[in-house]
Scaffold this motif. Structure first.
Motif, PDB file in Angstrom:
ATOM      1  N   GLY A 125      80.769  85.450 -35.306  1.00  0.00           N
ATOM      2  CA  GLY A 125      81.020  84.942 -33.961  1.00  0.00           C
ATOM      3  C   GLY A 125      79.867  85.135 -33.008  1.00  0.00           C
ATOM      4  O   GLY A 125      79.897  84.590 -31.890  1.00  0.00           O
ATOM      5  N   GLY A 126      78.867  85.878 -33.426  1.00  0.00           N
ATOM      6  CA  GLY A 126      77.727  86.152 -32.569  1.00  0.00           C
ATOM      7  C   GLY A 126      76.698  85.030 -32.574  1.00  0.00           C
ATOM      8  O   GLY A 126      76.887  83.980 -33.200  1.00  0.00           O
ATOM      9  N   SER A 127      75.609  85.281 -31.855  1.00  0.00           N
ATOM     10  CA  SER A 127      74.565  84.265 -31.695  1.00  0.00           C
ATOM     11  C   SER A 127      73.181  84.863 -31.947  1.00  0.00           C
ATOM     12  O   SER A 127      72.967  86.059 -31.735  1.00  0.00           O
ATOM     13  CB  SER A 127      74.606  83.704 -30.271  1.00  0.00           C
ATOM     14  OG  SER A 127      75.834  83.062 -30.000  1.00  0.00           O
ATOM     15  N   LEU A 128      72.290  84.003 -32.361  1.00  0.00           N
ATOM     16  CA  LEU A 128      70.876  84.342 -32.506  1.00  0.00           C
ATOM     17  C   LEU A 128      70.058  83.105 -32.168  1.00  0.00           C
ATOM     18  O   LEU A 128      70.528  81.982 -32.344  1.00  0.00           O
ATOM     19  CB  LEU A 128      70.530  84.771 -33.936  1.00  0.00           C
ATOM     20  CG  LEU A 128      70.920  86.167 -34.413  1.00  0.00           C
ATOM     21  CD1 LEU A 128      70.620  86.307 -35.893  1.00  0.00           C
ATOM     22  CD2 LEU A 128      70.216  87.240 -33.609  1.00  0.00           C
ATOM     23  N   ARG A 129      68.828  83.332 -31.720  1.00  0.00           N
ATOM     24  CA  ARG A 129      67.896  82.231 -31.536  1.00  0.00           C
ATOM     25  C   ARG A 129      66.642  82.514 -32.345  1.00  0.00           C
ATOM     26  O   ARG A 129      65.957  83.510 -32.099  1.00  0.00           O
ATOM     27  CB  ARG A 129      67.532  82.019 -30.073  1.00  0.00           C
ATOM     28  CG  ARG A 129      66.726  80.731 -29.887  1.00  0.00           C
ATOM     29  CD  ARG A 129      66.436  80.404 -28.435  1.00  0.00           C
ATOM     30  NE  ARG A 129      65.274  81.106 -27.915  1.00  0.00           N
ATOM     31  CZ  ARG A 129      64.495  80.658 -26.943  1.00  0.00           C
ATOM     32  NH1 ARG A 129      64.752  79.474 -26.389  1.00  0.00           N
ATOM     33  NH2 ARG A 129      63.477  81.371 -26.513  1.00  0.00           N
ATOM     34  N   LEU A 130      66.374  81.625 -33.275  1.00  0.00           N
ATOM     35  CA  LEU A 130      65.159  81.721 -34.075  1.00  0.00           C
ATOM     36  C   LEU A 130      64.041  80.910 -33.413  1.00  0.00           C
ATOM     37  O   LEU A 130      64.298  79.888 -32.789  1.00  0.00           O
ATOM     38  CB  LEU A 130      65.392  81.194 -35.478  1.00  0.00           C
ATOM     39  CG  LEU A 130      66.572  81.792 -36.261  1.00  0.00           C
ATOM     40  CD1 LEU A 130      66.620  81.209 -37.665  1.00  0.00           C
ATOM     41  CD2 LEU A 130      66.509  83.301 -36.283  1.00  0.00           C
ATOM     42  N   SER A 131      62.826  81.397 -33.590  1.00  0.00           N
ATOM     43  CA  SER A 131      61.649  80.678 -33.103  1.00  0.00           C
ATOM     44  C   SER A 131      60.670  80.486 -34.254  1.00  0.00           C
ATOM     45  O   SER A 131      60.611  81.300 -35.178  1.00  0.00           O
ATOM     46  CB  SER A 131      60.947  81.465 -31.990  1.00  0.00           C
ATOM     47  OG  SER A 131      61.796  81.670 -30.889  1.00  0.00           O
ATOM     48  N   CYS A 132      59.922  79.420 -34.173  1.00  0.00           N
ATOM     49  CA  CYS A 132      58.865  79.161 -35.154  1.00  0.00           C
ATOM     50  C   CYS A 132      57.641  78.683 -34.384  1.00  0.00           C
ATOM     51  O   CYS A 132      57.660  77.600 -33.792  1.00  0.00           O
ATOM     52  CB  CYS A 132      59.296  78.117 -36.166  1.00  0.00           C
ATOM     53  SG  CYS A 132      57.973  77.537 -37.249  1.00  0.00           S
ATOM     54  N   ALA A 133      56.604  79.509 -34.387  1.00  0.00           N
ATOM     55  CA  ALA A 133      55.366  79.160 -33.709  1.00  0.00           C
ATOM     56  C   ALA A 133      54.397  78.538 -34.701  1.00  0.00           C
ATOM     57  O   ALA A 133      54.118  79.120 -35.756  1.00  0.00           O
ATOM     58  CB  ALA A 133      54.752  80.403 -33.075  1.00  0.00           C
ATOM     59  N   ALA A 134      53.898  77.373 -34.366  1.00  0.00           N
ATOM     60  CA  ALA A 134      52.994  76.637 -35.251  1.00  0.00           C
ATOM     61  C   ALA A 134      51.576  76.672 -34.716  1.00  0.00           C
ATOM     62  O   ALA A 134      51.354  76.681 -33.503  1.00  0.00           O
ATOM     63  CB  ALA A 134      53.463  75.197 -35.389  1.00  0.00           C
ATOM     64  N   SER A 135      50.615  76.675 -35.633  1.00  0.00           N
ATOM     65  CA  SER A 135      49.209  76.594 -35.265  1.00  0.00           C
ATOM     66  C   SER A 135      48.468  75.819 -36.336  1.00  0.00           C
ATOM     67  O   SER A 135      48.971  75.618 -37.449  1.00  0.00           O
ATOM     68  CB  SER A 135      48.603  77.987 -35.081  1.00  0.00           C
ATOM     69  OG  SER A 135      48.705  78.734 -36.277  1.00  0.00           O
ATOM     70  N   GLY A 136      47.266  75.337 -35.983  1.00  0.00           N
ATOM     71  CA  GLY A 136      46.450  74.614 -36.951  1.00  0.00           C
ATOM     72  C   GLY A 136      46.851  73.169 -37.158  1.00  0.00           C
ATOM     73  O   GLY A 136      46.443  72.549 -38.148  1.00  0.00           O
ATOM     74  N   MET A 137      47.637  72.629 -36.243  1.00  0.00           N
ATOM     75  CA  MET A 137      48.112  71.254 -36.365  1.00  0.00           C
ATOM     76  C   MET A 137      48.390  70.686 -34.978  1.00  0.00           C
ATOM     77  O   MET A 137      48.555  71.451 -34.022  1.00  0.00           O
ATOM     78  CB  MET A 137      49.397  71.203 -37.206  1.00  0.00           C
ATOM     79  CG  MET A 137      50.513  72.076 -36.665  1.00  0.00           C
ATOM     80  SD  MET A 137      52.017  72.097 -37.676  1.00  0.00           S
ATOM     81  CE  MET A 137      52.792  70.584 -37.136  1.00  0.00           C
ATOM     82  N   SER A 138      48.416  69.373 -34.894  1.00  0.00           N
ATOM     83  CA  SER A 138      48.792  68.716 -33.645  1.00  0.00           C
ATOM     84  C   SER A 138      50.313  68.671 -33.591  1.00  0.00           C
ATOM     85  O   SER A 138      50.955  67.690 -33.958  1.00  0.00           O
ATOM     86  CB  SER A 138      48.198  67.309 -33.596  1.00  0.00           C
ATOM     87  OG  SER A 138      46.782  67.364 -33.627  1.00  0.00           O
ATOM     88  N   PHE A 139      50.872  69.748 -33.106  1.00  0.00           N
ATOM     89  CA  PHE A 139      52.314  70.012 -33.212  1.00  0.00           C
ATOM     90  C   PHE A 139      53.154  68.867 -32.673  1.00  0.00           C
ATOM     91  O   PHE A 139      54.160  68.493 -33.292  1.00  0.00           O
ATOM     92  CB  PHE A 139      52.626  71.304 -32.452  1.00  0.00           C
ATOM     93  CG  PHE A 139      54.066  71.695 -32.464  1.00  0.00           C
ATOM     94  CD1 PHE A 139      54.872  71.467 -31.357  1.00  0.00           C
ATOM     95  CD2 PHE A 139      54.615  72.314 -33.573  1.00  0.00           C
ATOM     96  CE1 PHE A 139      56.206  71.844 -31.357  1.00  0.00           C
ATOM     97  CE2 PHE A 139      55.948  72.696 -33.587  1.00  0.00           C
ATOM     98  CZ  PHE A 139      56.745  72.463 -32.480  1.00  0.00           C
ATOM     99  N   SER A 140      52.772  68.294 -31.574  1.00  0.00           N
ATOM    100  CA  SER A 140      53.601  67.282 -30.920  1.00  0.00           C
ATOM    101  C   SER A 140      53.720  65.987 -31.722  1.00  0.00           C
ATOM    102  O   SER A 140      54.544  65.132 -31.376  1.00  0.00           O
ATOM    103  CB  SER A 140      53.050  66.974 -29.529  1.00  0.00           C
ATOM    104  OG  SER A 140      51.763  66.397 -29.630  1.00  0.00           O
ATOM    105  N   LEU A 141      52.945  65.842 -32.779  1.00  0.00           N
ATOM    106  CA  LEU A 141      52.984  64.619 -33.583  1.00  0.00           C
ATOM    107  C   LEU A 141      53.964  64.685 -34.745  1.00  0.00           C
ATOM    108  O   LEU A 141      54.251  63.662 -35.377  1.00  0.00           O
ATOM    109  CB  LEU A 141      51.589  64.310 -34.142  1.00  0.00           C
ATOM    110  CG  LEU A 141      50.484  64.075 -33.126  1.00  0.00           C
ATOM    111  CD1 LEU A 141      49.172  63.768 -33.840  1.00  0.00           C
ATOM    112  CD2 LEU A 141      50.845  62.945 -32.169  1.00  0.00           C
ATOM    113  N   TYR A 142      54.466  65.874 -35.045  1.00  0.00           N
ATOM    114  CA  TYR A 142      55.206  66.073 -36.296  1.00  0.00           C
ATOM    115  C   TYR A 142      56.661  66.444 -36.091  1.00  0.00           C
ATOM    116  O   TYR A 142      57.009  67.243 -35.207  1.00  0.00           O
ATOM    117  CB  TYR A 142      54.543  67.180 -37.118  1.00  0.00           C
ATOM    118  CG  TYR A 142      53.181  66.797 -37.619  1.00  0.00           C
ATOM    119  CD1 TYR A 142      52.048  67.081 -36.869  1.00  0.00           C
ATOM    120  CD2 TYR A 142      53.033  66.130 -38.820  1.00  0.00           C
ATOM    121  CE1 TYR A 142      50.794  66.704 -37.304  1.00  0.00           C
ATOM    122  CE2 TYR A 142      51.779  65.752 -39.270  1.00  0.00           C
ATOM    123  CZ  TYR A 142      50.668  66.042 -38.504  1.00  0.00           C
ATOM    124  OH  TYR A 142      49.424  65.672 -38.948  1.00  0.00           O
ATOM    125  N   SER A 143      57.503  65.877 -36.963  1.00  0.00           N
ATOM    126  CA  SER A 143      58.861  66.378 -37.101  1.00  0.00           C
ATOM    127  C   SER A 143      58.806  67.742 -37.766  1.00  0.00           C
ATOM    128  O   SER A 143      57.934  68.012 -38.584  1.00  0.00           O
ATOM    129  CB  SER A 143      59.706  65.436 -37.951  1.00  0.00           C
ATOM    130  OG  SER A 143      59.873  64.189 -37.313  1.00  0.00           O
TER     131      SER A 143
END
Length: 115
Positions: A15-33
């Motif tokens: 019943g609880g919650s979590l938020r996962l994050s994924c930090a990307a580098s080395g790529m043009s992040f805004s272009l990719y799914s």
């Protein structure tokens, strides 16, 4: 060199919650799914959610209505908000991207749902 670094996993009660994050580098992040996968012990890795470069998300049936994928292209980061967690959500969660026909994975973050 593409790097994906996940964070935010942990132990949470049902019943609880979590938020996962994924930090990307080395790529043009805004272009990719981007995608989130998970792998439970003894099971195959499964696709959990995908999010397009403009933020349109889709989900596997078992997490619909509970998980929300989002992204901040200014921070090169994708998120997975997980609510109403269930024991069957226990798994290692991975961030994934395909760039120039090559798969890139993060190291994974453990999510354990248990009382």
């Amino acid at each position: 060199q593409v790097q994906l670094v996940e964070s935010g996993g942990g132990l949470v009660q049902p019943g609880g919650s979590l938020r996962l994050s994924c930090a990307a580098s080395g790529m043009s992040f805004s272009l990719y799914s981007m995608a989130w996968y998970r792998q439970a012990p003894g099971k195959q890795r499964e696709l959990v959610a995908t999010i397009t470069n403009v933020g349109s998300a889709s989900y596997t049936e078992s997490v619909k209505g509970r998980f929300t994928a989002s992204r901040d292209n200014a921070k090169n980061t994708v998120y997975l908000e997980m609510n109403n967690l269930k024991p069957e959500d226990t798994a290692v969660y991975y961030c994934h991207v395909v760039r120039f026909d090559r798969d890139y994975w993060g190291q994974g973050t453990q999510v354990t749902v248990s009382s």
